[in-house]
Design a protein around this motif. Structure first.
Motif: not given
Length: 224
Positions: A58-59, A186, A156, A88, A54-55, A152-153
């Motif tokens: 990627k986005s 991730s 999740s 997303t 995270r951070g 994007d993920e």
């Protein structure tokens, strides 16, 4: 020099080219360099993964790749006339260019819509029963599938038991439908389903792995 999305040429064999892409966001405490000199290319009809914590950026990379954001420096290229969509995991947070993600509840098949329906692609995880869905895509249904799918993920928000079916459907978008797929995640186990995994850390591409395995990606994550 100002940078912009380039979508007017034709580079045979590639669905996306990013050259020296840097993205800087201003803020009250100073600037944040979300991406730092990203250079990569995605061959057409392939399934790639973008792995990072995270951070990592990627986005931001997906947003610049799609044209939703302009890079501060560098250039982004896609073939003339190609279509691109970003999804997303957050319901209600998708832009107009996003595609729909819906999931059956595994029993009654009721779909829980997690985005808009007006962008042309619907992914459905239906109950495992005859006559529902498409066997070639493991129960996934498609309308007008974009040429480049940026996810994007995407796993999740769903139950863990549904994740393999989602990944199989995305895998078959490339293998059976000729689309180019890039999944940001991730999770090494998700990235291991790809042909090629890019490793992203603090806005920089630091490594790449063809035919990645969960074990090799886990080792990279543990040392990142």
């Amino acid at each position: 020099m100002a940078s912009k999305l380039s979508n007017g040429g034709d580079l045979p064999g590639y669905a996306l080219e990013m050259d020296g892409v840097t993205k800087i966001y201003p803020g009250p405490a100073g600037v944040t360099r979300a991406l730092d000199g990203i250079t990569l290319g995605l061959a057409r009809s392939t399934f790639s993964a973008l792995l990072g914590p995270r951070g990592a950026g990627k986005s931001s990379l997906l947003r610049c790749a799609s044209g939703m954001d302009q890079p501060t420096l560098g250039s982004v290229w896609r073939p003339a006339g190609s279509s691109c969509s970003v999804t997303t995991a957050l319901p209600g947070a998708l832009p107009d260019t996003a595609f729909t993600l819906s999931a059956g509840d595994g029993a009654s098949g009721v779909r829980a819509s997690c985005s808009r329906r007006d962008a042309g692609l619907e992914i459905v995880l239906p109950p495992a029963r005859r006559g529902f869905g498409d066997s070639s895509t493991n129960g996934m249904r498609f309308e007008a599938v974009p040429d480049l799918v940026l996810a994007d993920e995407p796993n999740s928000w769903m139950p863990e038991s549904d994740v393999p079916r989602l990944l199989t459907g995305l895998r078959r978008l490339a293998d059976l439908h000729g689309r180019t797929v890039l999944v940001a995640t991730s999770r090494p186990a998700v990235a291991a389903r790809a042909d090629l995994a890019f490793m992203l850390s603090r806005g920089c591409l630091v490594d790449a792995m063809f035919a990645p395995t969960p074990e090799a990606l886990e080792r990279w994550v543990s040392h990142a």
